[in-house]
Enzyme design. Structure first.
Site, mmCIF file in Angstrom:
data_model
loop_
_atom_site.group_PDB
_atom_site.id
_atom_site.type_symbol
_atom_site.label_atom_id
_atom_site.label_comp_id
_atom_site.label_asym_id
_atom_site.label_seq_id
_atom_site.Cartn_x
_atom_site.Cartn_y
_atom_site.Cartn_z
ATOM 1 N N GLU A 42 0.811 -1.223 0.000
ATOM 2 C CA GLU A 42 0.000 0.000 0.000
ATOM 3 C C GLU A 42 0.841 1.269 0.000
ATOM 4 O OE1 GLU A 42 -3.066 -0.446 -0.507
ATOM 5 O OE2 GLU A 42 -3.137 -2.599 -0.067
ATOM 6 N N HIS A 169 -15.062 -3.037 -1.637
ATOM 7 C CA HIS A 169 -14.311 -1.853 -1.203
ATOM 8 C C HIS A 169 -15.146 -1.021 -0.219
ATOM 9 C CE1 HIS A 169 -10.526 0.144 -2.311
ATOM 10 N NE2 HIS A 169 -11.119 1.289 -2.020
ATOM 11 N N ASP A 173 -10.558 3.777 3.086
ATOM 12 C CA ASP A 173 -9.125 3.493 3.114
ATOM 13 C C ASP A 173 -8.928 2.201 3.898
ATOM 14 O OD1 ASP A 173 -6.411 3.793 2.755
ATOM 15 O OD2 ASP A 173 -6.153 5.177 4.439
ATOM 16 N N GLY A 174 -7.826 1.527 3.639
ATOM 17 C CA GLY A 174 -7.499 0.337 4.422
ATOM 18 C C GLY A 174 -8.159 -0.946 3.949
ATOM 19 N N ARG A 177 -5.403 -3.919 3.237
ATOM 20 C CA ARG A 177 -4.900 -4.527 4.476
ATOM 21 C C ARG A 177 -5.985 -5.354 5.165
ATOM 22 N NH1 ARG A 177 -0.927 0.200 4.892
ATOM 23 N NH2 ARG A 177 -2.688 1.411 4.168
ATOM 24 N N THR A 178 -7.206 -4.786 5.225
ATOM 25 C CA THR A 178 -8.315 -5.511 5.857
ATOM 26 C C THR A 178 -8.630 -6.784 5.087
ATOM 27 O OG1 THR A 178 -9.239 -3.427 6.685
ATOM 28 C CG2 THR A 178 -10.717 -5.331 6.614
ATOM 29 N N ARG A 180 -6.596 -8.601 3.277
ATOM 30 C CA ARG A 180 -5.559 -9.623 3.490
ATOM 31 C C ARG A 180 -5.647 -10.209 4.895
ATOM 32 N NH1 ARG A 180 -3.344 -5.943 -0.024
ATOM 33 N NH2 ARG A 180 -2.348 -4.646 1.543
ATOM 34 N N TYR A 205 -0.437 -9.635 -8.207
ATOM 35 C CA TYR A 205 -1.560 -9.670 -7.255
ATOM 36 C C TYR A 205 -2.683 -8.759 -7.728
ATOM 37 C CZ TYR A 205 -3.812 -8.262 -2.770
ATOM 38 O OH TYR A 205 -4.692 -7.948 -1.763
ATOM 39 N N TYR A 206 -2.360 -7.522 -8.103
ATOM 40 C CA TYR A 206 -3.377 -6.593 -8.586
ATOM 41 C C TYR A 206 -4.006 -7.101 -9.884
ATOM 42 C CZ TYR A 206 -2.116 -2.942 -5.198
ATOM 43 O OH TYR A 206 -1.906 -2.222 -4.048
#
Length: 250
Positions: A42, A169, A173-174, A177-178, A180, A205-206
């Site tokens: 990120e 989504h 933000d975040g 991370r959330t 994963r 990955y993207y």
């Protein structure tokens, strides 16, 4: 690929219970690498060694306060995920909000744990997340799907949970991370070590996430997650002296 993963997990399961100090050192290693790579994906500029120092409570000169919080918050979120896994709790929207609240703690307390109240686009992605007005329904559908996905292989279920969450989504933000953390919640619940998606694999990955979100073809994200799980399993088997010639980097 899943047969190789399962064979390695069978090896690991046969060695349980692991020696306490070995288990603690492996957990510490994976916690550090998971935190470093997930944040680095990120844009966090802390190195692996700097991340370790921050988690030990030392400030790194020249790095932003946000980057320090991102490392400490991610560690706290992992501890929370470990806790809900240990309690055998089922996944809920409340837990997802709690995980996200830890990820954004002291970074954006207003948005921490709160579904976004505006529409967003994801840079580089081919799809647009749902309108914010649809988020409550979308998240309910995610949990309903998850509750009915028990027959899937844990690695596939974890990868699909992660991808479906990222597509929604739900936070400003975040989300990465959330997502994963949710990926590894599912893997750890099934007795696998956490999958660490490396910073070096960010583009693949993207691309894999984008392919799944656009076409519904999850093959690439399944393979990427399976490779990541196998890497972690191999780390365990190496330390225990049980690793064979199988490697996931060919």
């Amino acid at each position: 690929m899943l047969q190789t993963v399962d064979a390695s997990k069978t090896q690991l399961d046969a060695a349980r219970p692991l020696p306490p100090h070995t288990l603690a050192s492996l957990r510490e290693k994976l916690l550090l690498e998971w935190t470093y790579h997930s944040n680095a994906i990120e844009g966090n500029t802390l190195t692996l060694r700097e991340t370790k120092v921050v988690l030990e409570g030392i400030t790194v000169g020249g790095k932003s306060l946000r980057e320090h919080f991102e490392a400490m918050n991610h560690r706290d979120a992992i501890l929370y995920v470990e806790e809900i896994v240990a309690k055998s709790e089922t996944l809920s929207e409340w837990q997802i909000r709690n995980i996200h609240a830890l990820v954004l703690k002291a970074i954006d307390d207003k948005e921490a744990g709160r579904y976004r109240q505006e529409n967003v686009v994801i840079a580089g992605a081919s799809t647009t997340p749902p309108d914010f007005l649809h988020l409550p329904a979308e998240m309910k559908q995610l949990i309903a799907w998850y509750d009915g996905a028990g027959a899937m292989h844990p690695v596939e279920r974890a990868a699909k949970l992660h991808t479906r969450f990222v597509r929604i989504h739900p936070f400003v933000d975040g989300n990465g991370r959330t997502g994963r953390l949710l990926l590894n919640f599912e893997l750890m619940k099934a007795g696998y070590p956490p999958a660490i998606i490396r910073k070096e694999d960010r583009l693949a990955y993207y691309d894999a996430l984008d392919e799944a979100c656009v076409s519904g073809n999850y093959d690439s994200i399944f393979v990427l997650v399976a490779h990541s799980v196998l890497r972690s399993l191999t780390t365990y088997l190496d330390v225990l002296g049980l690793a064979d010639s199988r490697r996931d980097d060919e």
